[in-house]
Design an enzyme around this catalytic site. Structure first.
Site, PDB file in Angstrom:
ATOM      1  N   ASP A  14     -25.836  67.121-112.887  1.00 42.36           N
ATOM      2  CA  ASP A  14     -26.120  65.839-113.243  1.00 42.36           C
ATOM      3  C   ASP A  14     -26.978  64.764-113.338  1.00 42.36           C
ATOM      4  O   ASP A  14     -26.977  64.920-111.530  1.00 42.36           O
ATOM      5  CB  ASP A  14     -24.305  65.289-113.890  1.00 42.36           C
ATOM      6  CG  ASP A  14     -24.251  63.841-115.271  1.00 42.36           C
ATOM      7  OD1 ASP A  14     -25.092  63.831-115.336  1.00 42.36           O
ATOM      8  OD2 ASP A  14     -22.807  63.858-114.999  1.00 42.36           O
ATOM      9  N   ASP A 108     -30.451  64.575-119.035  1.00 39.87           N
ATOM     10  CA  ASP A 108     -30.319  64.094-117.394  1.00 39.87           C
ATOM     11  C   ASP A 108     -29.016  65.587-116.997  1.00 39.87           C
ATOM     12  O   ASP A 108     -28.238  65.288-116.114  1.00 39.87           O
ATOM     13  CB  ASP A 108     -29.404  62.917-117.360  1.00 39.87           C
ATOM     14  CG  ASP A 108     -28.309  62.416-118.081  1.00 39.87           C
ATOM     15  OD1 ASP A 108     -28.395  63.479-118.919  1.00 39.87           O
ATOM     16  OD2 ASP A 108     -27.616  61.772-117.656  1.00 39.87           O
ATOM     17  N   GLU A 109     -28.732  66.552-118.233  1.00 45.00           N
ATOM     18  CA  GLU A 109     -27.599  67.196-117.449  1.00 45.00           C
ATOM     19  C   GLU A 109     -27.707  68.446-118.018  1.00 45.00           C
ATOM     20  O   GLU A 109     -28.038  68.284-119.494  1.00 45.00           O
ATOM     21  CB  GLU A 109     -26.579  66.501-117.810  1.00 45.00           C
ATOM     22  CG  GLU A 109     -25.631  66.615-119.265  1.00 45.00           C
ATOM     23  CD  GLU A 109     -24.035  65.924-119.196  1.00 45.00           C
ATOM     24  OE1 GLU A 109     -23.508  66.454-118.435  1.00 45.00           O
ATOM     25  OE2 GLU A 109     -24.167  65.021-119.216  1.00 45.00           O
TER      26      GLU A 109
END
Length: 369
Positions: A14, A108-109
């Site tokens: 993350d 983003d993860e």
């Protein structure tokens, strides 16, 4: 937890305050300052907040006006999604150096299954540390990681030592780790559900574990079985590299609230144009069209219609969008308008049913709160 599950090695990566961190990286003058991406102090909603802003209570999905009240020195910047996608691709390329089993959740993860990996490394903890170092060295951003036997525990663990940290939960530590956690930390337990659990005397994973399945199904319906399993560390979902796209949408937050359907018609046209571009890029079409309205008091209303055929053309989307807009009177002035397509022709549906090019039937619409 089965022996097979105990042997899995799952990493959840993350990125730390991704959008805000990209802006601070690209503009050194913003480093160390409270920053909000999206919105403004007058209009809009915060998409992401830097850690400097989070100290004041600023967080994503908060109105720009509220964020500014909490942090008077807050700096607003417009989102640059093309730039975020560019950075995300570089990060994903690093992931693929270790395993092809990469399941992105967003820009983003992502989940990585490194049970068997391209580097032949035995330690998932060391792999996560190496990946985080490469992201920092090659991209310039920090990331946090959770490492465990399944996606659920890895996801929870990645938030444990944020920012720029990681947490490993070994197979024999899973249940003890979850028992000590506040239920609001459990992935899949939102604010409303957490409050309901508190009212039922369920504050920690241990408390949740004491409740029988019948009790949880009675109070949480179909989610009861999920809660019963996760508090015991049971989550058998596999890391899926090719997640099926479920919806495509576009929306706009207006600088001033709009009070009439007439003014919203033009907005539907511009939003439909953007939606068509996104559908073309994803190479999909959909049957269910949803119009989303956010009023000045922040209440949400959606109006949907499922068609007997797939559509992707902006003109068809506009026609349906306008019909939905005039389906009933507005409850209040409107601050945000959105259009989305669901029930997409992904996977096997793609070749089985044609995409409609024009509308030649009378449509009836139903309201869904």
């Amino acid at each position: 937890m089965s022996q097979e599950e105990k042997q899995r090695k799952i990493i959840h990566i993350d990125m730390d305050a991704f959008y805000a961190s990209v802006e601070q990286m690209d503009n050194p003058e913003l480093k160390g300052k409270p920053l909000a991406v999206g919105g403004s102090e007058v209009r809009g909603v915060v998409s992401a907040a830097s850690y400097e802003a989070r100290k004041f209570g600023v967080k994503s999905a908060m109105s720009g006006a509220q964020a500014k009240r909490l942090c008077p020195d807050l700096i607003f910047v417009r989102p640059r999604f093309d730039r975020y996608k560019e950075i995300s691709k570089k990060i994903r390329k690093i992931f693929l150096d270790y395993t092809d089993l990469v399941e992105p959740l967003s820009l983003d993860e992502a989940y990585l299954d490194v049970t068997e990996n391209k580097k032949n490394l035995l330690s998932a903890t060391l792999i996560a540390r190496e990946i985080r170092k490469r992201i920092y060295d090659e991209v310039g951003l920090t990331a946090s990681a959770g490492i465990s036997v399944n996606k659920f525990v890895a996801k929870v663990a990645s938030d444990y030592n944020k920012p720029n940290g990681q947490k490993t939960v070994n197979p024999d530590e899973v249940e003890e780790f979850l028992e000590k956690l506040d239920v609001k930390k459990f992935y899949g337990v939102g604010k409303v559900t957490a409050e309901k659990m508190y009212q039922l005397g369920i504050f920690t994973g241990y408390d949740l574990k004491q409740k029988p399945l019948e009790f949880l199904e009675k109070h949480f319906s179909n989610s009861g079985h999920y809660y019963y399993q996760i508090c015991r560390g049971i989550h058998r979902s596999q890391v899926k590299p090719n997640r099926t796209l479920k919806s495509v949408g576009a929306e706009r937050t207006f600088f001033e609230n709009l009070t009439s359907e007439v003014f919203l018609e033009d907005k539907i046209i511009s939003i439909a144009n953007e939606l068509e571009k996104r559908l073309q890029k994803s190479k999909v079409a959909g049957k269910t069209i949803t119009l989303k309205l956010k009023y000045s008091d922040f209440t949400l209303q959606t109006r949907s219609k499922t068609l007997p055929y797939f559509i992707a053309d902006k003109n068809l989307i506009i026609d349906v969008g306008k019909e939905l807009l005039y389906q009933e009177r507005l409850k209040n002035s409107v601050r945000l308008l959105g259009l989305s397509l669901h029930n997409l022709n992904t996977e096997s549906k793609k070749e089985k049913e044609p995409i409609q090019k024009s509308i030649s039937v009378q449509l009836k619409f139903e309201f869904k709160e």
